[in-house]
Enzyme design. Structure first.
Site, PDB file in Angstrom:
ATOM      1  N   GLY A  72       0.822  -1.199   0.000  1.00 58.08           N
ATOM      2  CA  GLY A  72       0.000   0.000   0.000  1.00 58.08           C
ATOM      3  C   GLY A  72       0.858   1.251   0.000  1.00 58.08           C
ATOM      4  N   GLY A 146      -5.856  -8.019  -6.484  1.00 58.19           N
ATOM      5  CA  GLY A 146      -4.598  -7.685  -7.121  1.00 58.19           C
ATOM      6  C   GLY A 146      -3.629  -8.841  -6.946  1.00 58.19           C
ATOM      7  CB  ILE A 148      -1.929  -9.331  -1.921  1.00 57.11           C
ATOM      8  CG1 ILE A 148      -0.525  -8.738  -1.764  1.00 57.11           C
ATOM      9  CG2 ILE A 148      -2.382  -9.994  -0.616  1.00 57.11           C
ATOM     10  CD1 ILE A 148      -0.405  -7.681  -0.691  1.00 57.11           C
ATOM     11  NE  ARG A 228      -1.837   0.057   4.697  1.00 53.66           N
ATOM     12  CZ  ARG A 228      -1.000  -0.879   4.296  1.00 53.66           C
ATOM     13  NH1 ARG A 228      -1.308  -2.167   4.523  1.00 53.66           N
ATOM     14  NH2 ARG A 228       0.132  -0.587   3.672  1.00 53.66           N
ATOM     15  CG  ASP A 251      -1.988  -8.652   9.971  1.00 55.30           C
ATOM     16  OD1 ASP A 251      -1.454  -8.987  11.054  1.00 55.30           O
ATOM     17  OD2 ASP A 251      -1.349  -8.154   9.027  1.00 55.30           O
ATOM     18  CG  HIS A 275       0.136  -4.029  10.070  1.00 53.38           C
ATOM     19  ND1 HIS A 275      -0.249  -2.742   9.778  1.00 53.38           N
ATOM     20  CD2 HIS A 275       0.497  -4.574   8.878  1.00 53.38           C
ATOM     21  CE1 HIS A 275      -0.115  -2.508   8.478  1.00 53.38           C
ATOM     22  NE2 HIS A 275       0.333  -3.614   7.922  1.00 53.38           N
ATOM     23  N   GLY A 277       1.453  -9.179   8.504  1.00 54.24           N
ATOM     24  CA  GLY A 277       1.339  -9.839   7.210  1.00 54.24           C
ATOM     25  C   GLY A 277       2.613  -9.772   6.387  1.00 54.24           C
TER      26      GLY A 277
END
Length: 316
Positions: A72, A146, A148, A228, A251, A275, A277
Site C-alpha cells: 500500500g 490484485g 496479493i 488496512r 491483522d 499487522h 502480514g
C-alpha cells in the site's frame, strides 16, 4: 549519474546495486544522512510511523522517485502535495505476496478451527474438544483481487472449496474465472462463508465495510482483514460482533496500533494479529531484489516497475 539515493537498508548489505548514485542509509533516525534537497530517489522506511515517513518529504526538492517497501502507498500519499510534478510513486508489488497470503490462510484456518480457544485452554491445562467448521466446501470471497488477492487464491486451491469469488474495482477475466466489479459486491456477500479484504486503502475503500456491508454477510460468516484497518468501520464491526452473528480475524485495525482497553480486544469471535502480514523472513530478500531491479532501471533510464501514479498528472 550523480544523485543521492536514500535506502532504509544499509547499501553494503544489498548486492547488485548499480554504480553511480550516492547511497545514503536512512531508516527513520533523528538525523538525516544528507540534505533531503539532494535526494533523487527516496525509498520509504518500512513499517515506520507516519510522521517518520513524511518528515523529509517537504524538503525533497530534487526527488524523482518515491519507492515504498509496502504494497500500500496510503502512508506516503499525504506527503505527495509537497513534491514537484513528475515524481513517480512506486509500490512493492512482488515483495509481500507470499508472506501476506500465508498469514491470510493462517488467520482463516485458526479462526475456523478454533485455535485461539485451544491456546487458552492449554494455558489452563484443559482438554476442550468440539465440532468446528472446516474450510473445505466453503465459499470464499476475495475483495481486492490484485497480486496479493491472487496469491491468496493460489494457496486456497488445495482446500477443496466450493467456490472462490473475486472482486476488484473493475470487471475482468482471469485464468481462474471472472473478477467481479465492486458494484456486484452486495449480491456476492450473502453467499460467502469467508470474506477476505485485500484491497488498497483510498477514499473509495475507506469504510467500505460499513454497517450495510456487514448486514449482508451471511450468519456465521468470517471477515478477514489483511488490507488496512480503515477499510472497515470499526464501530459498525463491533456492533455486529456483539450480536455473535459473524466472526472476524484482523491483522490490521483502526485505530492502529490497537490501544490497551479497546473493545476490539475483548469482542466475541475476534482474532487479532498485530499487522504482521509483511514482516517475515521472506521480506528482506524480496525487498533487496526489488531495489536492485528498480535502481538499475533508474540508472539506465529504463521504465520503472510498479508505478502507481506520477505527481501533477491528475493522480496526485
Amino acid at each position: 549519474m550523480s544523485a543521492d539515493v536514500w535506502l532504509p537498508i544499509p547499501p553494503d548489505d544489498i548486492e547488485g546495486l548499480p554504480e553511480g548514485p550516492d547511497y545514503r542509509f536512512w531508516d527513520g533516525q533523528a538525523d538525516f544522512p544528507a540534505d533531503p534537497a539532494d535526494c533523487a530517489y527516496y525509498v520509504v522506511p518500512y513499517m515506520k510511523p507516519l510522521d517518520v515517513v513524511l518528515r523529509p518529504m517537504s524538503q525533497l526538492r530534487s526527488v524523482e522517485v518515491v519507492q515504498t517497501l509496502s504494497a500500500g502507498v496510503d502512508n506516503v500519499t499525504p506527503g505527495l502535495k509537497h513534491l514537484r510534478p513528475g515524481v513517480r510513486l512506486c509500490n512493492a508489488r512482488g515483495v509481500h505476496e507470499a508472506s501476506t497470503a500465508e498469514l491470510t490462510l493462517t488467520l482463516v484456518l485458526a479462526s475456523l478451527r478454533g485455535i485461539p480457544d485451544f491456546v487458552r485452554a492449554q494455558d489452563k491445562g484443559e482438554w476442550r474438544g468440539g465440532f468446528r467448521p472446516a474450510l473445505a466446501d466453503k465459499t470464499v470471497l476475495i475483495v481486492g483481487y490484485g497480486s496479493i488477492g491472487s496469491a491468496i487464491e493460489d494457496r486456497l486451491v488445495p482446500f477443496e472449496l466450493a467456490r472462490v469469488a473475486r472482486v476488484a474495482r473493475s470487471a475482468r477475466t482471469t485464468e481462474r474465472g471472472p473478477v467481479h466489479p465492486l458494484a456486484e459486491l452486495p449480491a456476492l456477500l450473502p453467499e460467502a462463508d469467508v470474506v477476505i479484504l485485500s484491497t488498497p486503502l483510498d477514499e473509495t475503500t475507506r469504510h467500505l465495510v460499513d454497517a450495510q456491508f456487514l448486514a449482508r454477510m451471511k450468519d456465521g460468516a468470517l471477515l478477514v482483514n489483511i488490507a488496512r484497518g480503515a477499510v472497515v468501520d470499526t464501530k459498525a464491526l463491533l456492533a455486529e460482533l456483539e450480536t455473535g452473528r459473524i466472526t472476524a480475524a484482523l491483522d490490521v485495525t483502526d485505530p492502529e496500533p490497537l490501544p490497551p482497553g479497546h473493545p476490539l480486544w475483548q469482542a466475541p469471535g475476534v482474532l487479532v494479529s498485530p499487522h504482521v502480514g509483511g514482516p517475515t523472513s521472506a521480506f528482506l530478500p524480496r525487498a533487496k531484489r526489488l531495489l536492485v531491479d528498480q535502481l538499475n532501471r533508474y540508472v539506465n533510464q529504463e521504465p520503472l516497475r510498479n508505478v502507481i501514479l506520477t505527481t501533477g498528472s491528475g493522480g496526485a
